[in-house]
Design a protein around this motif. Structure first.
Motif, PDB file in Angstrom:
ATOM      1  N   VAL A  70       0.859  -1.178   0.000  1.00  0.00           N
ATOM      2  CA  VAL A  70       0.000   0.000   0.000  1.00  0.00           C
ATOM      3  C   VAL A  70       0.891   1.222   0.000  1.00  0.00           C
ATOM      4  CG1 VAL A  70      -1.756   1.309   1.263  1.00  0.00           C
ATOM      5  CG2 VAL A  70      -1.843  -1.189   1.226  1.00  0.00           C
ATOM      6  N   ALA A  71       0.656   2.144  -0.925  1.00  0.00           N
ATOM      7  CA  ALA A  71       1.491   3.335  -1.028  1.00  0.00           C
ATOM      8  C   ALA A  71       1.194   4.315   0.095  1.00  0.00           C
ATOM      9  CB  ALA A  71       1.270   4.018  -2.373  1.00  0.00           C
ATOM     10  N   PRO A  72       2.208   5.018   0.588  1.00  0.00           N
ATOM     11  CA  PRO A  72       1.957   6.060   1.581  1.00  0.00           C
ATOM     12  C   PRO A  72       1.258   7.250   0.932  1.00  0.00           C
ATOM     13  CG  PRO A  72       4.251   6.114   0.899  1.00  0.00           C
ATOM     14  CD  PRO A  72       3.630   4.918   0.227  1.00  0.00           C
ATOM     15  N   ASP A  73       0.661   8.084   1.776  1.00  0.00           N
ATOM     16  CA  ASP A  73       0.067   9.323   1.291  1.00  0.00           C
ATOM     17  C   ASP A  73       0.587  10.475   2.145  1.00  0.00           C
ATOM     18  OD1 ASP A  73      -1.400   9.257   3.704  1.00  0.00           O
ATOM     19  OD2 ASP A  73      -3.057   8.197   2.746  1.00  0.00           O
ATOM     20  N   GLU A  74       0.027  11.650   1.950  1.00  0.00           N
ATOM     21  CA  GLU A  74       0.551  12.819   2.652  1.00  0.00           C
ATOM     22  C   GLU A  74       0.394  12.702   4.160  1.00  0.00           C
ATOM     23  OE1 GLU A  74      -1.070  16.371   1.024  1.00  0.00           O
ATOM     24  OE2 GLU A  74      -0.168  16.063  -0.946  1.00  0.00           O
ATOM     25  N   ALA A  75      -0.523  11.874   4.601  1.00  0.00           N
ATOM     26  CA  ALA A  75      -0.722  11.690   6.042  1.00  0.00           C
ATOM     27  C   ALA A  75       0.223  10.651   6.623  1.00  0.00           C
ATOM     28  CB  ALA A  75      -2.169  11.292   6.322  1.00  0.00           C
ATOM     29  N   GLY A  76       0.957   9.961   5.772  1.00  0.00           N
ATOM     30  CA  GLY A  76       1.871   8.930   6.238  1.00  0.00           C
ATOM     31  C   GLY A  76       1.552   7.585   5.629  1.00  0.00           C
ATOM     32  N   ASP A  77       2.009   6.530   6.282  1.00  0.00           N
ATOM     33  CA  ASP A  77       1.745   5.174   5.806  1.00  0.00           C
ATOM     34  C   ASP A  77       0.420   4.701   6.395  1.00  0.00           C
ATOM     35  OD1 ASP A  77       1.705   2.198   5.902  1.00  0.00           O
ATOM     36  OD2 ASP A  77       3.650   2.419   4.913  1.00  0.00           O
ATOM     37  N   PRO A  78      -0.594   4.453   5.561  1.00  0.00           N
ATOM     38  CA  PRO A  78      -1.913   4.088   6.092  1.00  0.00           C
ATOM     39  C   PRO A  78      -1.929   2.757   6.839  1.00  0.00           C
ATOM     40  CG  PRO A  78      -1.886   3.905   3.694  1.00  0.00           C
ATOM     41  CD  PRO A  78      -0.612   4.576   4.093  1.00  0.00           C
ATOM     42  N   VAL A  79      -1.059   1.828   6.461  1.00  0.00           N
ATOM     43  CA  VAL A  79      -1.024   0.547   7.157  1.00  0.00           C
ATOM     44  C   VAL A  79      -0.382   0.702   8.529  1.00  0.00           C
ATOM     45  CG1 VAL A  79      -0.184  -1.829   7.086  1.00  0.00           C
ATOM     46  CG2 VAL A  79      -0.988  -0.730   4.985  1.00  0.00           C
ATOM     47  N   LEU A  80       0.714   1.449   8.589  1.00  0.00           N
ATOM     48  CA  LEU A  80       1.337   1.707   9.887  1.00  0.00           C
ATOM     49  C   LEU A  80       0.383   2.449  10.812  1.00  0.00           C
ATOM     50  CD1 LEU A  80       5.061   2.720   9.262  1.00  0.00           C
ATOM     51  CD2 LEU A  80       4.225   0.948  10.808  1.00  0.00           C
ATOM     52  N   ASP A  81      -0.304   3.442  10.252  1.00  0.00           N
ATOM     53  CA  ASP A  81      -1.222   4.228  11.072  1.00  0.00           C
ATOM     54  C   ASP A  81      -2.350   3.359  11.638  1.00  0.00           C
ATOM     55  OD1 ASP A  81       0.291   6.433  10.546  1.00  0.00           O
ATOM     56  OD2 ASP A  81      -1.036   7.250   8.998  1.00  0.00           O
ATOM     57  N   ALA A  82      -2.879   2.473  10.795  1.00  0.00           N
ATOM     58  CA  ALA A  82      -4.036   1.676  11.211  1.00  0.00           C
ATOM     59  C   ALA A  82      -3.653   0.415  11.972  1.00  0.00           C
ATOM     60  CB  ALA A  82      -4.870   1.302   9.990  1.00  0.00           C
ATOM     61  N   ALA A  83      -2.559  -0.212  11.567  1.00  0.00           N
ATOM     62  CA  ALA A  83      -2.236  -1.540  12.100  1.00  0.00           C
ATOM     63  C   ALA A  83      -0.899  -1.604  12.821  1.00  0.00           C
ATOM     64  CB  ALA A  83      -2.252  -2.567  10.968  1.00  0.00           C
ATOM     65  N   ALA A  85       0.023  -0.699  15.788  1.00  0.00           N
ATOM     66  CA  ALA A  85      -0.093  -1.222  17.156  1.00  0.00           C
ATOM     67  C   ALA A  85      -0.320  -2.723  17.149  1.00  0.00           C
ATOM     68  CB  ALA A  85      -1.225  -0.511  17.886  1.00  0.00           C
ATOM     69  N   ALA A  86      -1.133  -3.196  16.192  1.00  0.00           N
ATOM     70  CA  ALA A  86      -1.384  -4.632  16.093  1.00  0.00           C
ATOM     71  C   ALA A  86      -0.110  -5.383  15.725  1.00  0.00           C
ATOM     72  CB  ALA A  86      -2.486  -4.905  15.071  1.00  0.00           C
ATOM     73  N   VAL A  87       0.694  -4.800  14.833  1.00  0.00           N
ATOM     74  CA  VAL A  87       1.948  -5.451  14.453  1.00  0.00           C
ATOM     75  C   VAL A  87       2.878  -5.546  15.660  1.00  0.00           C
ATOM     76  CG1 VAL A  87       3.983  -5.311  12.976  1.00  0.00           C
ATOM     77  CG2 VAL A  87       1.754  -4.694  12.051  1.00  0.00           C
ATOM     78  N   ARG A  88       2.895  -4.508  16.469  1.00  0.00           N
ATOM     79  CA  ARG A  88       3.796  -4.483  17.632  1.00  0.00           C
ATOM     80  C   ARG A  88       3.381  -5.476  18.722  1.00  0.00           C
ATOM     81  NH1 ARG A  88       3.467   0.935  16.084  1.00  0.00           N
ATOM     82  NH2 ARG A  88       5.506   1.872  15.595  1.00  0.00           N
ATOM     83  N   THR A  89       2.079  -5.589  18.946  1.00  0.00           N
ATOM     84  CA  THR A  89       1.646  -6.351  20.120  1.00  0.00           C
ATOM     85  C   THR A  89       0.627  -7.448  19.835  1.00  0.00           C
ATOM     86  OG1 THR A  89      -0.130  -4.754  20.593  1.00  0.00           O
ATOM     87  CG2 THR A  89       2.033  -4.329  21.584  1.00  0.00           C
ATOM     88  N   GLY A  90       0.056  -7.459  18.620  1.00  0.00           N
ATOM     89  CA  GLY A  90      -1.020  -8.404  18.350  1.00  0.00           C
ATOM     90  C   GLY A  90      -0.698  -9.453  17.320  1.00  0.00           C
ATOM     91  N   MET A  91       0.601  -9.687  17.065  1.00  0.00           N
ATOM     92  CA  MET A  91       0.987 -10.688  16.079  1.00  0.00           C
ATOM     93  C   MET A  91       2.024 -11.634  16.692  1.00  0.00           C
ATOM     94  SD  MET A  91       1.111  -8.538  12.477  1.00  0.00           S
ATOM     95  CE  MET A  91       1.199 -10.060  11.516  1.00  0.00           C
ATOM     96  N   PRO A  92       1.610 -12.493  17.601  1.00  0.00           N
ATOM     97  CA  PRO A  92       2.570 -13.367  18.296  1.00  0.00           C
ATOM     98  C   PRO A  92       3.268 -14.367  17.387  1.00  0.00           C
ATOM     99  CG  PRO A  92       0.306 -14.028  18.789  1.00  0.00           C
ATOM    100  CD  PRO A  92       0.225 -12.708  18.081  1.00  0.00           C
ATOM    101  N   ALA A  93       2.654 -14.678  16.231  1.00  0.00           N
ATOM    102  CA  ALA A  93       3.256 -15.666  15.322  1.00  0.00           C
ATOM    103  C   ALA A  93       4.162 -15.028  14.276  1.00  0.00           C
ATOM    104  CB  ALA A  93       2.148 -16.466  14.622  1.00  0.00           C
ATOM    105  N   LEU A  94       4.238 -13.708  14.250  1.00  0.00           N
ATOM    106  CA  LEU A  94       4.952 -13.003  13.168  1.00  0.00           C
ATOM    107  C   LEU A  94       6.430 -13.379  13.131  1.00  0.00           C
ATOM    108  CD1 LEU A  94       4.771 -10.823  10.926  1.00  0.00           C
ATOM    109  CD2 LEU A  94       5.411  -9.142  12.677  1.00  0.00           C
ATOM    110  N   ARG A  95       6.908 -13.680  11.918  1.00  0.00           N
ATOM    111  CA  ARG A  95       8.321 -14.024  11.716  1.00  0.00           C
ATOM    112  C   ARG A  95       9.030 -13.079  10.766  1.00  0.00           C
ATOM    113  NH1 ARG A  95       7.265 -20.066   9.920  1.00  0.00           N
ATOM    114  NH2 ARG A  95       8.959 -19.507   8.491  1.00  0.00           N
TER     115      ARG A  95
END
Length: 298
Positions: A70-83, A85-95
């Motif tokens: 997903v491309a960033p926009d002027e507000a920033g990275d939409p995936v980072l903005d939305a998800a 926190a989930a990537v940091r703390t809600g993905m216990p299986a992430l490799r």
């Protein structure tokens, strides 16, 4: 293994079609109308339009490999903005995390060769935003101690998106700007590179691009030769009517090397545009990916 793709578009579908492991692949789109196309490519579709849902968060909780397209926009990275926190703390299986970026981050190098160690000198605003997004994903990976692969892609083509199609529908043009070259990448090689990096949980920065930067007018002429038609006349870049975005692409000239992804063990199916166009023309997959035999049966 479970793969989750934010932004499962053209490249994401090619990635899923190359899923030889049969691993579950989930992917987001902003439109319900695209669900059937994603399912046809082997992707379980989810809606994402800037905010996560319970369904997305549940899927992330069991995801081992995360791909962001997903491309960033002027507000920033939409995936980072939305998800984020989930990537940091809600993905216990992430490799592993993979971020699909662009060779546009290198900017203009006057036709010189660049590799992953070259200075990023983004010219366009969209490329400036890409550099910022790359850095944010790398920082996130360091914070959670997971490898992050940045895949810098050149001009994407493949079935349905190539010079053969453009010639058939009358949109092909041969713009000539002396000394101008572009790299390209077939969608199947994006898929192959992604799977290679996923297999090793390999992080780093990788230029995913072909071996042969070439003048764009040469690609059109070669496609015309395969089709047995006259190529369109050459048009001088200075007199061509182009959108501001199209013109900006010609303001950047570089030859992009792909040493790092080869060092990671990937071998390109389509090392240059000639190999790709010849194969797509010969097997009839250039329009939509369906070989001639399949088209006849339908």
């Amino acid at each position: 293994m479970q793969v989750f793709i934010f932004g499962a578009g053209y490249s994401g579908k090619a990635f899923s079609r190359a899923n030889q492991r049969g691993a579950p692949v989930l992917g987001t789109t902003r439109s319900l109308q695209k669900f059937d196309a994603l399912r046809s490519a082997g992707i379980e579709p989810l809606l994402f339009d800037g905010a996560t849902t319970n369904e997305i968060e549940d899927a992330l909780a069991t995801t081992t490999h995360l791909v962001i397209s997903v491309a960033p926009d002027e507000a920033g990275d939409p995936v980072l903005d939305a998800a984020g926190a989930a990537v940091r703390t809600g993905m216990p299986a992430l490799r592993w995390i993979g971020y699909l970026s662009t060779v546009g981050v290198y900017g203009d190098h006057d036709g010189a060769w660049v590799d992953e160690k070259a200075e990023c000198k983004p010219v366009s605003k969209r490329s400036v935003m890409r550099v910022a997004a790359e850095q944010e994903w790398l920082k996130l990976g360091q914070a959670i101690e997971k490898p992050v692969a940045i895949l810098r892609l050149s001009g994407i083509y493949g079935p349905g998106r190539n010079a053969l199609v453009n010639l058939e529908d009358g949109t092909a043009r041969r713009l000539v700007k002396p000394g101008q070259v572009f790299n390209r990448i077939h969608c199947d090689d994006i898929a192959g590179a992604l799977w290679r990096l996923i297999e090793g949980d390999t992080g780093g920065v990788f230029n995913v691009t072909d071996d042969e930067p070439a003048p764009p007018q040469d690609v059109v002429a070669y496609a015309a030769g395969l089709m047995g038609v006259e190529p369109p006349p050459e048009i001088a870049f200075e007199t061509a009517q182009l959108s501001p975005m199209a013109r900006s692409f010609y303001g950047e000239n570089k030859r992009v090397a792909n040493t790092a992804i080869k060092a990671a063990g990937y071998r390109f199916r389509y090392p240059n545009y000639r190999v790709a166009l010849e194969r797509m023309w010969a097997d009839g997959t250039w329009r939509n990916g369906e070989p001639r035999s399949a088209m006849k049966r339908s």
